[in-house]
Design a protein around this motif. Structure first.
Motif, PDB file in Angstrom:
ATOM      1  N   CYS A  43      39.722  46.463  -8.757  1.00  0.00           N
ATOM      2  CA  CYS A  43      40.402  45.205  -8.423  1.00  0.00           C
ATOM      3  C   CYS A  43      41.909  45.349  -8.565  1.00  0.00           C
ATOM      4  CB  CYS A  43      39.901  44.066  -9.309  1.00  0.00           C
ATOM      5  SG  CYS A  43      38.304  43.414  -8.828  1.00  0.00           S
ATOM      6  N   TRP A  47      44.389  44.918  -5.516  1.00  0.00           N
ATOM      7  CA  TRP A  47      45.415  43.883  -5.661  1.00  0.00           C
ATOM      8  C   TRP A  47      46.804  44.464  -5.376  1.00  0.00           C
ATOM      9  CZ3 TRP A  47      45.918  38.883  -5.670  1.00  0.00           C
ATOM     10  CH2 TRP A  47      47.077  38.307  -6.158  1.00  0.00           C
ATOM     11  N   ILE A  86      36.171  37.998  -7.598  1.00  0.00           N
ATOM     12  CA  ILE A  86      36.684  38.330  -6.263  1.00  0.00           C
ATOM     13  C   ILE A  86      37.205  37.080  -5.562  1.00  0.00           C
ATOM     14  CG2 ILE A  86      35.983  39.102  -3.953  1.00  0.00           C
ATOM     15  CD1 ILE A  86      36.524  41.382  -5.854  1.00  0.00           C
ATOM     16  N   ASP A  87      36.449  35.981  -5.645  1.00  0.00           N
ATOM     17  CA  ASP A  87      36.916  34.749  -5.000  1.00  0.00           C
ATOM     18  C   ASP A  87      38.183  34.210  -5.652  1.00  0.00           C
ATOM     19  OD1 ASP A  87      35.043  34.704  -3.008  1.00  0.00           O
ATOM     20  OD2 ASP A  87      33.711  33.282  -4.004  1.00  0.00           O
ATOM     21  N   SER A  99      35.300  35.790   0.269  1.00  0.00           N
ATOM     22  CA  SER A  99      35.876  37.094   0.545  1.00  0.00           C
ATOM     23  C   SER A  99      34.889  38.193   0.156  1.00  0.00           C
ATOM     24  CB  SER A  99      37.201  37.251  -0.196  1.00  0.00           C
ATOM     25  OG  SER A  99      37.052  36.901  -1.546  1.00  0.00           O
ATOM     26  N   CYS A 100      33.638  37.803  -0.118  1.00  0.00           N
ATOM     27  CA  CYS A 100      32.583  38.740  -0.510  1.00  0.00           C
ATOM     28  C   CYS A 100      31.422  38.646   0.471  1.00  0.00           C
ATOM     29  CB  CYS A 100      32.020  38.388  -1.879  1.00  0.00           C
ATOM     30  SG  CYS A 100      33.219  38.079  -3.150  1.00  0.00           S
ATOM     31  N   ARG A 156      36.593  41.376   1.246  1.00  0.00           N
ATOM     32  CA  ARG A 156      37.265  42.222   0.255  1.00  0.00           C
ATOM     33  C   ARG A 156      36.243  42.951  -0.629  1.00  0.00           C
ATOM     34  NH1 ARG A 156      40.688  41.656   3.368  1.00  0.00           N
ATOM     35  NH2 ARG A 156      42.676  40.642   3.085  1.00  0.00           N
ATOM     36  N   LEU A 157      35.021  42.440  -0.654  1.00  0.00           N
ATOM     37  CA  LEU A 157      33.991  43.049  -1.482  1.00  0.00           C
ATOM     38  C   LEU A 157      32.676  43.030  -0.724  1.00  0.00           C
ATOM     39  CD1 LEU A 157      32.908  44.109  -4.253  1.00  0.00           C
ATOM     40  CD2 LEU A 157      32.410  41.731  -4.800  1.00  0.00           C
TER      41      LEU A 157
END
Length: 161
Positions: A43, A47, A86-87, A99-100, A156-157
């Motif tokens: 992460c 990031w 993640i969110d 985003s997952c 993103r995930l």
């Protein structure tokens, strides 16, 4: 007088505990802690790529395999820590989005790991594969390529169970 607004991000208000159930404090195992340490490191690197506006093709990518016997806490780690993190860190593009993407081998797994805010899907659903034939030529995305790029573009995930 109104209180001053702070620049501190507030955690998401999502709750993975079922209504009417009391949230229990749980102690993480050493294996869960090791997984979460690797996840936190990934992460941080992702990031940094986001912050530095690194083009998508050159960004760091990570794959994690979360395995364990039944009852080892895999689902709890995903539902209660990974997805909310993640969110929180990578805000979805639109309200109600995520985003997952959680992808499972079977519909039963997808139903088990789904939460109110994250609906897991089967691998065939995620890839938009609806073919009766297993020939390679029938499994190409063809006209679905744009829809796949749109579906997976802001992810993103990707969690594969």
């Amino acid at each position: 007088m109104e209180p001053a607004k702070s620049n501190i991000l507030e955690p998401p208000s999502g709750n993975t505990t079922l209504p009417g159930k009391k949230k229990k404090k749980k102690r993480l195992s050493q294996d869960q802690m090791l997984f979460l340490a690797g996840f936190a490191d990934a992460c941080n690197k992702v990031w940094q790529d986001e912050r530095d506006c690194v083009p998508m093709g050159k960004r760091s990518r990570f794959s994690f395999l979360l395995m364990g016997q039944g009852g080892s806490g895999k689902t709890a780690i995903i539902q209660e820590i990974v997805l909310p993190a993640i969110d929180f860190v990578f805000q979805p593009d639109a309200p109600g989005d995520s985003s997952c993407l959680v992808v499972c081998s079977s519909w039963a797994q997808a139903q088990n790991i789904s939460t109110l805010s994250h609906k897991a899907v089967t691998c065939h659903n995620a890839a938009m594969m609806r073919v009766e034939s297993c020939r390679n030529s029938n499994m190409m995305p063809g006209p679905k390529k744009t829809a796949l790029q749109q579906k997976l573009g802001s992810t993103r995930l990707l969690v594969k169970l």
